[in-house]
Structures are given as C-alpha cells and as structure tokens.
Design a protein around this motif. Structure first.
Motif, short mmCIF file in Angstrom:
data_model
loop_
_atom_site.label_atom_id
_atom_site.label_comp_id
_atom_site.label_asym_id
_atom_site.label_seq_id
_atom_site.Cartn_x
_atom_site.Cartn_y
_atom_site.Cartn_z
N LYS A 274 0.79 -1.23 0.00
CA LYS A 274 0.00 0.00 0.00
C LYS A 274 0.82 1.28 0.00
O LYS A 274 0.26 2.36 -0.19
N GLY A 275 2.12 1.17 0.23
CA GLY A 275 2.92 2.38 0.34
C GLY A 275 3.97 2.54 -0.72
O GLY A 275 4.73 3.51 -0.71
N MET A 276 4.06 1.58 -1.65
CA MET A 276 5.10 1.64 -2.68
C MET A 276 4.50 1.43 -4.06
O MET A 276 3.57 0.63 -4.23
N SER A 277 5.08 2.11 -5.03
CA SER A 277 4.74 1.83 -6.42
C SER A 277 5.44 0.55 -6.85
O SER A 277 6.32 0.03 -6.15
N GLU A 278 5.07 0.05 -8.00
CA GLU A 278 5.70 -1.17 -8.52
C GLU A 278 7.20 -0.96 -8.71
O GLU A 278 8.01 -1.84 -8.40
N GLU A 279 7.57 0.22 -9.20
CA GLU A 279 8.99 0.52 -9.41
C GLU A 279 9.74 0.55 -8.07
O GLU A 279 10.83 -0.01 -7.94
N THR A 280 9.13 1.18 -7.07
CA THR A 280 9.76 1.25 -5.75
C THR A 280 9.92 -0.13 -5.15
O THR A 280 10.96 -0.45 -4.57
N ARG A 281 8.88 -0.96 -5.26
CA ARG A 281 8.96 -2.33 -4.73
C ARG A 281 10.13 -3.08 -5.34
O ARG A 281 10.86 -3.80 -4.66
N LYS A 282 10.31 -2.91 -6.64
CA LYS A 282 11.40 -3.60 -7.33
C LYS A 282 12.76 -3.15 -6.80
O LYS A 282 13.63 -3.98 -6.52
N TYR A 283 12.92 -1.85 -6.62
CA TYR A 283 14.21 -1.34 -6.16
C TYR A 283 14.46 -1.67 -4.68
O TYR A 283 15.58 -1.99 -4.29
N VAL A 284 13.43 -1.56 -3.86
CA VAL A 284 13.58 -1.90 -2.44
C VAL A 284 13.95 -3.37 -2.29
O VAL A 284 14.86 -3.73 -1.52
N ASP A 285 13.27 -4.22 -3.03
CA ASP A 285 13.55 -5.65 -2.96
C ASP A 285 14.98 -5.96 -3.41
O ASP A 285 15.71 -6.69 -2.75
N PHE A 287 17.56 -3.88 -3.55
CA PHE A 287 18.53 -3.27 -2.65
C PHE A 287 18.76 -4.14 -1.42
O PHE A 287 19.91 -4.42 -1.04
N TRP A 288 17.68 -4.60 -0.80
CA TRP A 288 17.83 -5.36 0.44
C TRP A 288 18.33 -6.77 0.19
O TRP A 288 18.99 -7.36 1.05
N LYS A 289 18.05 -7.32 -0.97
CA LYS A 289 18.65 -8.61 -1.31
C LYS A 289 20.16 -8.48 -1.45
O LYS A 289 20.92 -9.34 -1.00
N LEU A 290 20.59 -7.38 -2.06
CA LEU A 290 22.02 -7.14 -2.23
C LEU A 290 22.70 -6.90 -0.88
O LEU A 290 23.77 -7.46 -0.60
N ILE A 291 22.08 -6.09 -0.03
CA ILE A 291 22.61 -5.86 1.32
C ILE A 291 22.72 -7.18 2.07
O ILE A 291 23.73 -7.46 2.73
#
Length: 415
Positions: A274-285, A287-291
């Motif tokens: 509910k708080g992220m666009s599809e593009e944001t979800r992709k980048y957040v996911d 980023f945290w997988k890489l971290i």
C-alpha cells in the motif's frame, strides 16, 4: 588498522574467497566463503606450527583481535540482516502459522535452553546458571544462516514460513533470555537484572518493548512512504528505519532484534502493498537482497577467521563434540514438543520435525554472544563449544539440509 582499512580488508577477502568458492568448490556462496575462510585460517595455523620463525599466526591474531566481532554483529550488521530477512516474509503467510511460530520461539527456546544448560553442566561440572547462559546463546536458530539455506532449498510454502518465522522471532527471544540469565549468572559483570522479578521485568521490557517500537516505527515509515513516489528516497527511508530503529532500540533498552523483525515485516507486507509503487517495490527488494548477500558474505568470513580467537585443547574439543550432540537433541525437543502439542488440532507434514530440527542452523549470533560474555574461567570452554556447534551446523547441516528439504518438498503441503 582503522575502521575503513579493516572494512576494506574484509570486503576484499570476502570477494576473493567468494571467487575461489565459485570457481572451485561451487558450494552455496555464504557456506563456501566460510569454508574457504576456515581453510585459510587453518593453513596459517599449521604453517606457523611447522615452520619456525614465521609468526604469521601472531600477526593474524592481532588483526583479528582488532575486529570487535560481537559489537560489529550485535550492534551493527544484525539489524540490517534481520530487517532484510523479515522484509521477504509475508504477514499473511506468517499469520496462518503464528501459533506454531510462537510456541517454537517461546516454549521451544526455553526447553532447549534448559536441556542444553543441564546437560552442559553435567558434562563439564560448570555451575548450572553459567551453563544455562550457554544454553540460551546456543538455542536460537540463526535467521541469517537459516534464510540463506532456504533460498537454496525447495520447500512447501507453509514449512518455509514456519522455519523462516521461527528463526526470525526465536533469535530475538533467545537474545532476551540470554540477557536475563547473564544478569543472574554474572551479577557483578555485565549485569542486566537479577532475581525473578527483575528477570520478568527485563523480559517484558525487552520483548514487548522491542515489538511495539518496531511496529510504531514501521507504521510511521509506511505512512511517510505513502506520501512519496521516489524510489531512491524510499529505499533510503527503509535503510534509515533499519539503522535508526535498531540504534533507538538499543538506547531505549528494548530488544533491537525484535524491533528489526517487526519493522521489516510491516514494511515488507503492508508497506510494499500500500505504500510503494511497482517501481519502488522492485528497487527496495533488489537493494535489500544485495545488502543481505554482501553482509552474509562478510559475516561468514568473520566466523571463519574467528578460529584465531578460540583456544583448542583435547578437553575443549571433546566437550565441543558433546555440545554438538546436545544442541541437536535440544533442537529436536524444541521442535517436537510444540508440534506434538498442536497435532491434535491441526495436520502437519510428516517431515516437519526432522526438517525443522536439521534446518535449525546456528550461526554468527551465537558466536557473538559467547564473545560478549564477561571474562571468567568458563568463557574459553563456552566459546570453543559454541564455535564447534556453529561450524558443524553451518557446514554439515547447511550442506545436507537441501537433500532433506527436497525429500520433504515432495510431501503434501499441509499446515
């Protein structure tokens, strides 16, 4: 070495050892880095033993001594790793398994702590309270190690949720139990409270306080992200939540691991939906997988080189072997008792007990807690036993659990 030089060295070694594993050993990345790190450490120890006048061992020990492994993990890396792990566990899946997860993260941890503590006290003659501290630090499964293995295995969704959820929460609960017992066993050392009333108060403050703080901070971050549509800024906000929330929890004397898990669960589920666009979800996911992958690599490297901080002799080695058996038996009890309690009311896959027993890996958190113990005559033995249990768990269980998981994966996907 200053902090930047030390960090650079660790990242370079993690990269090199990862490349060696990829090209030659072809093990799962984190386990492969641990194996290469351990082999390199053992080679240095043997070289120093058989070649006089080199003293490489002493030089490496001095470098390892500058690495505050316990502080680096418990006050730095752990928050990011737990947040990253929780981010990919869906609340809807966890809600369906909440009772199993709750029992294993509470009754299971308590039962395992008692079994290991009593058994270790009987084996070594160690005072029961000190042995219970060892039981508390070795009982929780390490979510970092467990989630890494789950990525390599093929499991029914419900079983994967049980293992992931339990590993995330029993880590936080186990840490609180460790603090409580530490305060009782070493009241003049790094005391955190003593007596039954103090212990109960501390447990409530740490566990409940950590959960509430995580949910509040996660909700506030989610509400802020709803008003923003900029993926780079939203990624930064999740990083701020993981870093800042963890340090705030430490400052408030509530459980920082539980805070990180609760915040990660909320952002990964409600926040993502509910708080992220599809593009944001992709980048957040991404980023945290890489971290997660980078920190995992560094953590498993650190576990491998911590062999230089361990004192080995025949008695300690034999005690470590016994501790491995004891920890496995305690883990079996911690899984079997909750499952048997719930079996009259719900169905379980036939493989749930062996899979969750063998898949309950120990990891860097146990080593960090052992290193954080106050100096005493018992610390070297506890540290050696802890290290041997962790190495066995990650390498032997970690490399064989996939075969067991594939067998379990063919069982019906029951609740």
């Amino acid at each position: 070495m200053d902090l930047l030089q030390l960090t650079s060295l660790l990242i370079v070694l993690a990269g090199l050892f990862g490349a060696v594993n990829y090209l030659f050993l072809k093990l799962p990345t984190a386990i492969g880095i641990l194996v290469v790190s351990l082999l390199a450490s053992m080679a240095i120890l043997l070289l120093d033993l058989f070649v006089a006048g080199i003293s490489i061992d002493d030089q490496v020990r001095s470098v390892v001594g500058t690495i505050a492994f316990s502080d680096a993990l418990l006050e730095g890396m752990l928050g990011l790793l737990l947040f990253a792990g929780a981010l990919h566990v869906k609340l809807s899946d966890l809600r369906a398994q909440w009772l199993v997860v709750a029992l294993m993260a509470t009754i299971g941890v308590a039962l395992s702590t008692v079994i290991v503590g009593v058994g270790f006290s009987w084996l070594t003659g160690m005072p029961i309270l000190v042995a219970l501290v060892f039981g508390a630090l070795i009982s929780p499964t390490d979510p970092v190690a467990v989630l890494g293995v789950l990525r390599e295995a093929s499991l029914p969704k419900t079983l994967e949720t049980k293992i992931a959820g339990e590993s995330l929460f029993n880590d936080g609960v186990g840490y609180v139990v460790f603090l409580v017992l530490l305060g009782i066993a070493f009241p003049q050392g790094d005391a955190h409270g003593s007596g039954l009333v103090g212990a109960a108060t501390l447990f409530f403050q740490e566990a409940v306080g950590g959960a509430l703080l995580g949910l509040v901070l996660g909700w506030l971050t989610f509400r802020l992200m709803m008003r923003i549509d900029d993926y780079s800024l939203e990624v930064l906000l999740t990083l701020a939540l993981a870093f800042g929330g963890y340090q705030l929890a430490v400052w408030l004397h509530v459980s920082a691991p539980i805070m990180a898990v609760c915040a990660g669960l909320l952002i990964g589920d409600v926040g993502a939906a509910k708080g992220m666009s599809e593009e944001t979800r992709k980048y957040v996911d991404a980023f945290w997988k890489l971290i997660d992958e980078i920190l995992n690599a560094v953590l498993f490297l650190l576990i491998g080189i911590e062999v230089f901080a361990i004192t080995f002799d025949m008695t300690a080695f034999q005690t470590g072997l016994a501790a491995i058996v004891l920890a496995l038996f305690a883990r079996l009890a911690a899984v079997a008792v909750p499952v048997l309690l719930l079996r009259p009311f719900r169905a379980f896959s036939p493989g749930v007990i062996p899979m969750m027993t063998w898949g309950g890996l120990k990891g860097g958190i146990s080593v960090a807690l052992a290193l954080s113990l106050p100096e005493s005559e018992y610390k070297p033995l506890i540290l050696t036993a802890t290290y041997m249990v962790v190495i066995f768990s990650i390498i032997v269980q970690g490399l064989t659990v996939k075969g067991l998981a594939n067998k379990v994966g063919r069982e019906p996907d029951l609740v």
